[in-house]
Design a protein around this motif. Structure first.
Motif, PDB file in Angstrom:
ATOM      1  N   LEU A 187      -1.720  -6.787  -0.210  1.00 60.30           N
ATOM      2  CA  LEU A 187      -3.023  -6.356  -0.733  1.00 60.30           C
ATOM      3  C   LEU A 187      -2.944  -6.192  -2.249  1.00 60.30           C
ATOM      4  O   LEU A 187      -3.827  -6.653  -2.981  1.00 60.30           O
ATOM      5  CB  LEU A 187      -3.445  -5.045  -0.054  1.00 60.30           C
ATOM      6  N   LYS A 188      -1.848  -5.569  -2.712  1.00 59.32           N
ATOM      7  CA  LYS A 188      -1.656  -5.401  -4.161  1.00 59.32           C
ATOM      8  C   LYS A 188      -1.682  -6.743  -4.885  1.00 59.32           C
ATOM      9  O   LYS A 188      -2.295  -6.894  -5.932  1.00 59.32           O
ATOM     10  CB  LYS A 188      -0.283  -4.759  -4.445  1.00 59.32           C
ATOM     11  N   GLN A 189      -1.002  -7.718  -4.302  1.00 60.80           N
ATOM     12  CA  GLN A 189      -0.919  -9.045  -4.943  1.00 60.80           C
ATOM     13  C   GLN A 189      -2.289  -9.723  -4.980  1.00 60.80           C
ATOM     14  O   GLN A 189      -2.614 -10.419  -5.941  1.00 60.80           O
ATOM     15  CB  GLN A 189       0.097  -9.942  -4.212  1.00 60.80           C
ATOM     16  N   ALA A 190      -3.086  -9.528  -3.939  1.00 57.88           N
ATOM     17  CA  ALA A 190      -4.448 -10.096  -3.923  1.00 57.88           C
ATOM     18  C   ALA A 190      -5.286  -9.427  -5.014  1.00 57.88           C
ATOM     19  O   ALA A 190      -6.068 -10.082  -5.708  1.00 57.88           O
ATOM     20  CB  ALA A 190      -5.087  -9.890  -2.551  1.00 57.88           C
ATOM     21  N   GLN A 191      -5.098  -8.120  -5.178  1.00 59.69           N
ATOM     22  CA  GLN A 191      -5.822  -7.398  -6.232  1.00 59.69           C
ATOM     23  C   GLN A 191      -5.391  -7.898  -7.606  1.00 59.69           C
ATOM     24  O   GLN A 191      -6.214  -8.057  -8.509  1.00 59.69           O
ATOM     25  CB  GLN A 191      -5.544  -5.894  -6.115  1.00 59.69           C
ATOM     26  N   LYS A 192      -4.097  -8.148  -7.740  1.00 56.15           N
ATOM     27  CA  LYS A 192      -3.558  -8.614  -9.017  1.00 56.15           C
ATOM     28  C   LYS A 192      -4.162  -9.964  -9.415  1.00 56.15           C
ATOM     29  O   LYS A 192      -4.390 -10.234 -10.582  1.00 56.15           O
ATOM     30  CB  LYS A 192      -2.037  -8.753  -8.886  1.00 56.15           C
ATOM     31  N   LEU A 193      -4.415 -10.801  -8.418  1.00 53.98           N
ATOM     32  CA  LEU A 193      -5.037 -12.106  -8.699  1.00 53.98           C
ATOM     33  C   LEU A 193      -6.537 -11.954  -8.991  1.00 53.98           C
ATOM     34  O   LEU A 193      -7.182 -12.907  -9.389  1.00 53.98           O
ATOM     35  CB  LEU A 193      -4.888 -13.041  -7.496  1.00 53.98           C
ATOM     36  N   GLY A 194      -7.077 -10.784  -8.730  1.00 50.48           N
ATOM     37  CA  GLY A 194      -8.511 -10.556  -8.969  1.00 50.48           C
ATOM     38  C   GLY A 194      -9.392 -11.300  -7.979  1.00 50.48           C
ATOM     39  O   GLY A 194     -10.520 -11.689  -8.293  1.00 50.48           O
ATOM     40  N   LEU A 195      -8.887 -11.473  -6.758  1.00 53.04           N
ATOM     41  CA  LEU A 195      -9.647 -12.221  -5.752  1.00 53.04           C
ATOM     42  C   LEU A 195     -10.878 -11.443  -5.310  1.00 53.04           C
ATOM     43  O   LEU A 195     -10.930 -10.223  -5.440  1.00 53.04           O
ATOM     44  CB  LEU A 195      -8.773 -12.482  -4.528  1.00 53.04           C
ATOM     45  N   TYR A 196     -11.825 -12.162  -4.717  1.00 50.09           N
ATOM     46  CA  TYR A 196     -13.006 -11.503  -4.160  1.00 50.09           C
ATOM     47  C   TYR A 196     -12.593 -10.558  -3.029  1.00 50.09           C
ATOM     48  O   TYR A 196     -13.089  -9.437  -2.929  1.00 50.09           O
ATOM     49  CB  TYR A 196     -13.983 -12.548  -3.609  1.00 50.09           C
ATOM     50  N   GLY A 197     -11.684 -11.054  -2.169  1.00 45.19           N
ATOM     51  CA  GLY A 197     -11.346 -10.232  -1.016  1.00 45.19           C
ATOM     52  C   GLY A 197      -9.923 -10.417  -0.521  1.00 45.19           C
ATOM     53  O   GLY A 197      -9.264 -11.422  -0.796  1.00 45.19           O
ATOM     54  N   SER A 198      -9.467  -9.420   0.232  1.00 48.47           N
ATOM     55  CA  SER A 198      -8.174  -9.482   0.886  1.00 48.47           C
ATOM     56  C   SER A 198      -8.412  -9.096   2.343  1.00 48.47           C
ATOM     57  O   SER A 198      -8.946  -8.025   2.617  1.00 48.47           O
ATOM     58  CB  SER A 198      -7.204  -8.506   0.208  1.00 48.47           C
ATOM     59  N   GLU A 199      -8.032  -9.993   3.242  1.00 46.74           N
ATOM     60  CA  GLU A 199      -8.304  -9.742   4.657  1.00 46.74           C
ATOM     61  C   GLU A 199      -7.143  -8.981   5.276  1.00 46.74           C
ATOM     62  O   GLU A 199      -5.990  -9.102   4.827  1.00 46.74           O
ATOM     63  CB  GLU A 199      -8.503 -11.093   5.361  1.00 46.74           C
ATOM     64  N   CYS A 200      -7.421  -8.183   6.305  1.00 50.73           N
ATOM     65  CA  CYS A 200      -6.352  -7.539   7.073  1.00 50.73           C
ATOM     66  C   CYS A 200      -6.815  -7.357   8.511  1.00 50.73           C
ATOM     67  O   CYS A 200      -8.008  -7.423   8.800  1.00 50.73           O
ATOM     68  CB  CYS A 200      -5.977  -6.197   6.455  1.00 50.73           C
ATOM     69  N   ASP A 201      -5.853  -7.155   9.405  1.00 44.17           N
ATOM     70  CA  ASP A 201      -6.154  -6.969  10.830  1.00 44.17           C
ATOM     71  C   ASP A 201      -5.868  -5.533  11.199  1.00 44.17           C
ATOM     72  O   ASP A 201      -4.841  -4.982  10.806  1.00 44.17           O
ATOM     73  CB  ASP A 201      -5.232  -7.866  11.671  1.00 44.17           C
ATOM     74  N   ILE A 202      -6.757  -4.938  11.991  1.00 45.35           N
ATOM     75  CA  ILE A 202      -6.466  -3.560  12.408  1.00 45.35           C
ATOM     76  C   ILE A 202      -6.502  -3.390  13.928  1.00 45.35           C
ATOM     77  O   ILE A 202      -7.269  -4.042  14.636  1.00 45.35           O
ATOM     78  CB  ILE A 202      -7.388  -2.516  11.729  1.00 45.35           C
ATOM     79  N   ASN A 203      -5.635  -2.498  14.381  1.00 43.58           N
ATOM     80  CA  ASN A 203      -5.495  -2.158  15.799  1.00 43.58           C
ATOM     81  C   ASN A 203      -5.392  -0.648  15.944  1.00 43.58           C
ATOM     82  O   ASN A 203      -4.891   0.037  15.046  1.00 43.58           O
ATOM     83  CB  ASN A 203      -4.190  -2.756  16.346  1.00 43.58           C
ATOM     84  N   LEU A 204      -5.805  -0.183  17.100  1.00 43.76           N
ATOM     85  CA  LEU A 204      -5.702   1.243  17.421  1.00 43.76           C
ATOM     86  C   LEU A 204      -4.447   1.444  18.268  1.00 43.76           C
ATOM     87  O   LEU A 204      -4.278   0.783  19.300  1.00 43.76           O
ATOM     88  CB  LEU A 204      -6.948   1.628  18.216  1.00 43.76           C
ATOM     89  N   THR A 205      -3.571   2.362  17.854  1.00 42.60           N
ATOM     90  CA  THR A 205      -2.368   2.621  18.648  1.00 42.60           C
ATOM     91  C   THR A 205      -2.746   3.468  19.874  1.00 42.60           C
ATOM     92  O   THR A 205      -3.855   4.006  19.958  1.00 42.60           O
ATOM     93  CB  THR A 205      -1.304   3.397  17.830  1.00 42.60           C
ATOM     94  N   LYS A 206      -1.771   3.605  20.767  1.00 41.20           N
ATOM     95  CA  LYS A 206      -1.977   4.384  21.994  1.00 41.20           C
ATOM     96  C   LYS A 206      -2.407   5.814  21.675  1.00 41.20           C
ATOM     97  O   LYS A 206      -3.198   6.415  22.390  1.00 41.20           O
ATOM     98  CB  LYS A 206      -0.631   4.389  22.750  1.00 41.20           C
ATOM     99  N   ASP A 207      -1.870   6.342  20.565  1.00 41.80           N
ATOM    100  CA  ASP A 207      -2.214   7.726  20.202  1.00 41.80           C
ATOM    101  C   ASP A 207      -3.314   7.801  19.140  1.00 41.80           C
ATOM    102  O   ASP A 207      -3.441   8.798  18.423  1.00 41.80           O
ATOM    103  CB  ASP A 207      -0.958   8.509  19.786  1.00 41.80           C
ATOM    104  N   GLY A 208      -4.088   6.712  19.011  1.00 37.29           N
ATOM    105  CA  GLY A 208      -5.312   6.809  18.218  1.00 37.29           C
ATOM    106  C   GLY A 208      -5.168   6.653  16.709  1.00 37.29           C
ATOM    107  O   GLY A 208      -6.067   7.014  15.966  1.00 37.29           O
ATOM    108  N   VAL A 209      -4.039   6.078  16.246  1.00 32.56           N
ATOM    109  CA  VAL A 209      -3.884   5.827  14.803  1.00 32.56           C
ATOM    110  C   VAL A 209      -4.312   4.374  14.532  1.00 32.56           C
ATOM    111  O   VAL A 209      -3.960   3.473  15.286  1.00 32.56           O
ATOM    112  CB  VAL A 209      -2.410   6.045  14.354  1.00 32.56           C
ATOM    113  N   ILE A 210      -5.065   4.177  13.459  1.00 30.76           N
ATOM    114  CA  ILE A 210      -5.437   2.791  13.125  1.00 30.76           C
ATOM    115  C   ILE A 210      -4.370   2.226  12.193  1.00 30.76           C
ATOM    116  O   ILE A 210      -4.114   2.764  11.118  1.00 30.76           O
ATOM    117  CB  ILE A 210      -6.814   2.715  12.450  1.00 30.76           C
ATOM    118  N   VAL A 211      -3.733   1.143  12.654  1.00 31.33           N
ATOM    119  CA  VAL A 211      -2.686   0.509  11.845  1.00 31.33           C
ATOM    120  C   VAL A 211      -3.098  -0.906  11.457  1.00 31.33           C
ATOM    121  O   VAL A 211      -3.894  -1.548  12.134  1.00 31.33           O
ATOM    122  CB  VAL A 211      -1.320   0.457  12.584  1.00 31.33           C
ATOM    123  N   VAL A 212      -2.526  -1.347  10.326  1.00 26.47           N
ATOM    124  CA  VAL A 212      -2.792  -2.701   9.847  1.00 26.47           C
ATOM    125  C   VAL A 212      -1.685  -3.603  10.372  1.00 26.47           C
ATOM    126  O   VAL A 212      -0.524  -3.481   9.971  1.00 26.47           O
ATOM    127  CB  VAL A 212      -2.845  -2.734   8.301  1.00 26.47           C
TER     128      VAL A 212
END
Ligand code: MG
Length: 267
Positions: free
Chosen positions: A43-68
């Motif tokens: 994500l930092k590197q995408a910001q450094k390039l000044g891109l419009y966007g940086s995509e990521c995937d998120i999932n909910l763990t068994k105990d309810g934490v959202i992780v990338v």
């Protein structure tokens, strides 16, 4: 005379230049040293390039934490020989503590969405394009949508976050729970522009192969006020084609090449 012809051709070329699509780094700009897919560094590197966007995937763990993270997590791959089954932890069936024991390829600990949003805040330019992965039940999907929307608002990032999802249900829940006007695009490639318009979301984000087979969908979406994003376009020939087709966004593992071609083709 020659000069006039040259000028005329130059004018024609400039008229023929294509509209400028925005570049989104697929799972961050991960093709750099010390980076890997869905890491904070990507994500930092995408910001450094000044891109419009940086995509990521998120999932909910068994105990309810959202992780990338995209799919299952591998324990240290180097401990296994070729041909052996590498055990994987299923993210949605594991606790955050279990997942934390498995470092990413660049040594980072699996990022939480909160950590990702902290980093998103550091750039005024690069938006976070959050893909909410499909979960086992609609109830789980509603839970991750609700928690994500609340967290994004808590961080003051409503204008810096856009959403994408394969499940229509996730799109509908985002539409219901995210602030009015939040961009939401559908990923699965099976609905035509009229249907997507009827879903009440803002656009499509379809696989290259789908749009290659149905190039008319691009203009048809845009005529209906829907945005067109395409994934995951990495090689030059394909990038040139999507730029020529006038898509609004290109999701790519090679944001440097995409940016270069856009500069060259869209004056
Ligand atoms: Mg994704």
């Amino acid at each position: 005379m020659k000069k006039i012809i040259v000028l005329a051709v130059a004018a024609l070329v400039s008229f023929a230049a294509f509209a400028q699509p925005q570049v989104i780094a697929h799972r961050g700009f991960h093709a750099t040293k010390g980076s890997c897919r869905n890491s904070i560094e990507a994500l930092k590197q995408a910001q450094k390039l000044g891109l419009y966007g940086s995509e990521c995937d998120i999932n909910l763990t068994k105990d309810g934490v959202i992780v990338v993270a995209h799919g299952g997590m591998h324990p240290d791959k180097s401990a296994y020989r070729k041909g052996e089954d590498i055990p994987r932890l299923n993210i949605q069936k594991s606790t955050y503590e279990e997942l934390k024991t498995i470092p990413l390829e660049n040594g980072e600990i699996i990022p939480t969405l909160e950590e990702y949003l902290e980093q998103t805040k550091k750039s005024k330019k690069t938006k976070l394009i959050i893909e909410i992965k499909s979960h086992y039940t609609p109830a789980k999907e509603t839970e991750i949508v609700q928690k994500t929307v609340e967290m994004v608002a808590k961080y003051g990032l409503n204008d810096m976050v856009e959403y994408i999802a394969f499940r229509p249900w996730v799109c509908f829940e985002l539409k219901r729970l995210a602030p009015e006007g939040t961009p939401i695009a559908y990923l699965n490639g099976d609905y035509d522009p009229t249907y997507v318009k009827g879903m009440g979301i803002s656009g499509i984000d379809y696989k290259y192969d789908v749009l290659k087979k149905k190039p008319k969908w691009i203009k048809s979406c845009q005529k209906r006020g829907l945005t067109v994003n395409v994934w995951t376009v990495n090689d030059e020939e394909k990038l040139r084609w999507v730029i020529e087709q006038g898509v609004d966004y290109i999701t790519t593992d090679d944001p440097v090449l995409a940016t270069k071609l856009i500069k060259e083709m869209c004056k």
